[in-house]
Design a protein around this motif. Sequence first.
Motif: not given
Lengths: 153, 143
Positions: A13-18, A34-36, A87-94, B51-53
């Motif tokens: 679940s260690m996904v990094l989205y963007s 990083f994820v389509k 500002k640098f920000y990641f969207i990732a899995d919670p 949100s991705p979901k």
Amino acid sequence: YQRRVRDTTQNKSMVLYSINIINKDGGLVYHREFVKSQRVDLRLASSFHVMHAMACQISPVAKSSGIEEFVAEAFKLQCMQTRTGVKFYFIADPLHSSTVLKSLLARVYEVYCDYVLKNPFYSLEQPVRCEKFDYFVEQVVSSSSAASSKPSK
Amino acid sequence: SLYNMYIFNRLGACVYYEEYNRTTPPASLEDEQNLIYGMLYSFKHFVQKTSPKPDEEQSGFRYFRTSAYKLHYFETASGFRLVLNSAPNVADLRKELRFVYSLLVDYVIKNPEYTVNDKIQPDVFSVFVRELGTYLTAKKLLK
């Protein structure tokens, strides 16, 4: 032993989205998925810039920074603001650890300084189009998923 | 480690506000409450789009943290929005906010003297205020 077992199950679940970079005026200068995903709204970066500023204003305590961590059901946003207002920000899995994300952001900032700011053809506040930056961001992100991540808080 | 709490109704008005440990009072409390409500409204939109979901995002967001405070958020299907500001190191207070909402339902909404969407007068609904205080102290959030 137990810790490593927990690591491998959580690695899924260690996904990094963007990753996104906003300049000091709130314009998006870099966006990388990083994820389509089907729908990406680039205007959201400017919304985040405003949200970040509002968080300082409504603070019940003196001298607050902007939003550093923003957690929803399906994602976590980790943000780092530099002294210049970028500002640098990641969207990732919670479930992704904030400490890990913070260190990743710091490494991306280093890469940004080396391959964007020091690039003589780059003008400040403009969209980032530097091949070397793309390459090294990819390196930072893939090195984080290859190594075993710390279990989240 | 709690700073303050806001409860907004479905129409966007702040029906309840309590301060615990706030150090910087705002210029205008009403303006600040409206600003917060507007901020929460744009957050909801941001969460849906980022949100991705998106189908899982029923609750808006959970919390956000800055260097100085953490804002915990809980919203209900009926449109009540509870906001609780705490010290930045406090863990997610979702369950606590859910319980506060149940206190709201039991001592305010079910009270025949209360008209929905009205401001909650602390002197009229003193039981609610008291129960809230007791609960937060029991949870070691207040001294």
